[in-house]
Design a protein around this motif. Structure first.
Motif, PDB file in Angstrom:
ATOM      1  N   TYR A  95     -28.528  -2.884   6.685  1.00 58.20           N
ATOM      2  CA  TYR A  95     -28.372  -4.128   5.806  1.00 58.20           C
ATOM      3  C   TYR A  95     -27.965  -5.246   6.679  1.00 58.20           C
ATOM      4  O   TYR A  95     -26.623  -4.945   7.141  1.00 58.20           O
ATOM      5  N   GLU A  96     -28.406  -6.412   6.541  1.00 55.91           N
ATOM      6  CA  GLU A  96     -27.780  -7.536   7.412  1.00 55.91           C
ATOM      7  C   GLU A  96     -27.294  -8.664   6.428  1.00 55.91           C
ATOM      8  O   GLU A  96     -28.122  -8.858   5.524  1.00 55.91           O
ATOM      9  N   LEU A  97     -26.131  -8.803   6.464  1.00 56.42           N
ATOM     10  CA  LEU A  97     -25.248  -9.649   5.614  1.00 56.42           C
ATOM     11  C   LEU A  97     -25.916 -11.102   5.786  1.00 56.42           C
ATOM     12  O   LEU A  97     -25.999 -11.913   6.827  1.00 56.42           O
ATOM     13  N   ILE A  98     -26.210 -11.773   4.669  1.00 56.29           N
ATOM     14  CA  ILE A  98     -26.365 -13.104   4.588  1.00 56.29           C
ATOM     15  C   ILE A  98     -25.314 -14.008   4.779  1.00 56.29           C
ATOM     16  O   ILE A  98     -24.314 -13.535   4.760  1.00 56.29           O
ATOM     17  N   ALA A  99     -25.286 -15.191   5.022  1.00 57.45           N
ATOM     18  CA  ALA A  99     -24.195 -16.414   5.327  1.00 57.45           C
ATOM     19  C   ALA A  99     -23.147 -16.407   4.486  1.00 57.45           C
ATOM     20  O   ALA A  99     -21.914 -16.132   4.751  1.00 57.45           O
ATOM     21  N   ARG A 100     -23.599 -16.190   3.107  1.00 59.22           N
ATOM     22  CA  ARG A 100     -22.487 -16.215   2.272  1.00 59.22           C
ATOM     23  C   ARG A 100     -21.878 -15.113   2.081  1.00 59.22           C
ATOM     24  O   ARG A 100     -20.586 -15.065   1.994  1.00 59.22           O
ATOM     25  N   GLU A 101     -22.443 -13.847   2.171  1.00 61.21           N
ATOM     26  CA  GLU A 101     -21.671 -12.438   2.426  1.00 61.21           C
ATOM     27  C   GLU A 101     -21.075 -12.387   3.571  1.00 61.21           C
ATOM     28  O   GLU A 101     -19.664 -11.710   3.523  1.00 61.21           O
ATOM     29  N   ARG A 102     -21.304 -12.968   4.607  1.00 61.10           N
ATOM     30  CA  ARG A 102     -20.335 -12.807   5.934  1.00 61.10           C
ATOM     31  C   ARG A 102     -19.232 -13.595   5.693  1.00 61.10           C
ATOM     32  O   ARG A 102     -18.179 -13.431   6.106  1.00 61.10           O
ATOM     33  N   HIS A 103     -19.518 -14.983   4.972  1.00 61.50           N
ATOM     34  CA  HIS A 103     -18.117 -15.637   4.659  1.00 61.50           C
ATOM     35  C   HIS A 103     -16.988 -15.046   3.920  1.00 61.50           C
ATOM     36  O   HIS A 103     -15.825 -15.029   3.975  1.00 61.50           O
ATOM     37  N   GLU A 104     -17.742 -14.221   2.695  1.00 55.52           N
ATOM     38  CA  GLU A 104     -16.543 -13.643   2.060  1.00 55.52           C
ATOM     39  C   GLU A 104     -16.071 -12.618   2.628  1.00 55.52           C
ATOM     40  O   GLU A 104     -14.932 -12.147   2.271  1.00 55.52           O
ATOM     41  N   VAL A 105     -16.741 -11.913   3.252  1.00 57.07           N
ATOM     42  CA  VAL A 105     -16.266 -10.460   4.119  1.00 57.07           C
ATOM     43  C   VAL A 105     -14.967 -11.193   5.122  1.00 57.07           C
ATOM     44  O   VAL A 105     -13.889 -10.622   5.206  1.00 57.07           O
ATOM     45  N   GLN A 106     -15.466 -12.277   5.907  1.00 53.78           N
ATOM     46  CA  GLN A 106     -14.363 -12.941   6.474  1.00 53.78           C
ATOM     47  C   GLN A 106     -13.045 -13.391   5.813  1.00 53.78           C
ATOM     48  O   GLN A 106     -12.201 -13.255   6.207  1.00 53.78           O
ATOM     49  N   ARG A 107     -13.339 -13.964   4.831  1.00 52.96           N
ATOM     50  CA  ARG A 107     -12.310 -14.299   3.975  1.00 52.96           C
ATOM     51  C   ARG A 107     -11.406 -13.151   3.366  1.00 52.96           C
ATOM     52  O   ARG A 107     -10.158 -13.378   3.580  1.00 52.96           O
ATOM     53  N   LEU A 108     -11.924 -12.036   3.226  1.00 52.75           N
ATOM     54  CA  LEU A 108     -11.123 -10.764   2.790  1.00 52.75           C
ATOM     55  C   LEU A 108     -10.487 -10.350   4.054  1.00 52.75           C
ATOM     56  O   LEU A 108      -9.205  -9.819   3.752  1.00 52.75           O
ATOM     57  N   ILE A 109     -10.942 -10.351   5.168  1.00 50.31           N
ATOM     58  CA  ILE A 109     -10.199  -9.749   6.372  1.00 50.31           C
ATOM     59  C   ILE A 109      -9.234 -10.645   6.668  1.00 50.31           C
ATOM     60  O   ILE A 109      -8.155 -10.110   6.747  1.00 50.31           O
ATOM     61  N   ASP A 110      -9.269 -11.823   6.526  1.00 51.86           N
ATOM     62  CA  ASP A 110      -8.251 -12.954   6.789  1.00 51.86           C
ATOM     63  C   ASP A 110      -7.120 -12.732   5.756  1.00 51.86           C
ATOM     64  O   ASP A 110      -5.793 -12.579   6.286  1.00 51.86           O
ATOM     65  N   ALA A 111      -7.388 -12.443   4.392  1.00 55.27           N
ATOM     66  CA  ALA A 111      -6.419 -12.258   3.687  1.00 55.27           C
ATOM     67  C   ALA A 111      -5.766 -11.079   3.699  1.00 55.27           C
ATOM     68  O   ALA A 111      -4.512 -10.855   3.476  1.00 55.27           O
ATOM     69  N   ARG A 112      -6.479  -9.888   4.051  1.00 57.75           N
ATOM     70  CA  ARG A 112      -5.921  -8.833   4.316  1.00 57.75           C
ATOM     71  C   ARG A 112      -4.805  -8.750   5.239  1.00 57.75           C
ATOM     72  O   ARG A 112      -3.797  -7.919   5.089  1.00 57.75           O
ATOM     73  N   VAL A 113      -5.192  -9.368   6.566  1.00 56.67           N
ATOM     74  CA  VAL A 113      -4.429  -9.449   7.609  1.00 56.67           C
ATOM     75  C   VAL A 113      -3.265 -10.266   7.280  1.00 56.67           C
ATOM     76  O   VAL A 113      -2.042  -9.906   7.666  1.00 56.67           O
ATOM     77  N   ARG A 114      -3.476 -11.428   6.604  1.00 63.01           N
ATOM     78  CA  ARG A 114      -2.136 -12.311   6.476  1.00 63.01           C
ATOM     79  C   ARG A 114      -1.214 -11.940   5.483  1.00 63.01           C
ATOM     80  O   ARG A 114      -0.015 -12.152   5.765  1.00 63.01           O
TER      81      ARG A 114
END
Length: 252
Positions: free
Chosen positions: A15-34
């Motif tokens: 499955y290939e993420l669409i732009a909106r899904e990639r943005h949401e995943v990156q947001r969660l990764i950033d929040a998780r790390v921060r």
């Protein structure tokens, strides 16, 4: 968020993420790390066994080896119908809900000392449409249960020792301390549960308690109790079972 089940995810490796899904995943990764907040708190979702539960900082993230045993209906230790069950320290209500789903003929009482945790549990019980069968109550273990007796009592109580609490990583420190800290040796709640369980079990009733990897400490503290140690994915030192009659006999 993909909003797909575990089974669908396993079949979606390409499955290939669409732009909106990639943005949401990156947001969660950033929040998780921060923030070092557990992912379950960031997405307000956690899975136990094959079931999804709402969670937030009012409860610990659901994780229990008792859920593994419930998949098999606690066999071979439970061989007769369970009509009444009790979940002590219910937190998000996940084990109480799994009890009701595992034993469809049972009514389940679930207690917790935290009114905030019970609000989360209430949300989960409503989501599974089990409000008629799962009764939530604010209580300190057995307090407030009067003389009620059960065929089955389960508990995943606070069992982290004082020394281990000091070494917890930041993620665990985000969880409610009162739901983790089990006293100096991690057995403060286990002692109270073992002390009061017999009065609340019906003849032939069974007590199931999770204690982390603390079999040695439990057996050292209660050398006369004939514990049964269930095999789980983490070994045979995390969950004990003991029958009502055994609890009574060790008092004599």
């Amino acid at each position: 968020m993909l909003r797909i089940s575990h089974e669908e995810f396993a079949r979606s490796a390409d499955y290939e993420l669409i732009a909106r899904e990639r943005h949401e995943v990156q947001r969660l990764i950033d929040a998780r790390v921060r923030t070092r907040r557990p992912l379950a708190y960031l997405i307000h979702e956690a899975w136990l066994s094959d079931y999804r539960f709402y969670v937030d900082e009012r409860v610990v993230v659901p994780r229990s080896f008792i859920a593994e045993l419930l998949r098999e209906g606690l066999r071979p230790w439970v061989s007769r119908p369970v009509r009444r069950a009790l979940d002590l320290c219910t937190g998000s209500g996940c084990l109480a809900i799994l009890l009701a789903l595992t034993f469809p003929g049972a009514t389940v009482d679930a207690t917790d000392i935290s009114s905030a945790a019970l609000a989360v549990a209430r949300r989960n019980v409503k989501a599974y449409r089990l409000r008629r069968r799962v009764r939530l109550a604010q209580a300190d273990l057995f307090s407030g249960l009067e003389r009620r007796q059960y065929d089955l009592i389960v508990s995943n109580p606070p069992y982290v020792s004082a020394a281990a609490m000091r070494r917890l990583p930041p993620e665990y420190r985000r969880e409610p301390r009162m739901s983790l800290a089990g006293g100096a040796d991690g057995l403060a709640f286990v002692r109270r549960i073992l002390s009061g369980a017999a009065e609340h079990l019906r003849p032939g009733g069974l007590l199931v308690v999770e204690v982390g990897h603390n079999r040695r400490g439990v057996e050292r503290a209660f050398p006369r109790v004939p514990f049964i140690w269930a095999e789980t994915s983490a070994g045979d030192d995390c969950v004990f079972l003991v029958y009502r009659d055994a609890l009574y006999n060790t008092r004599q």
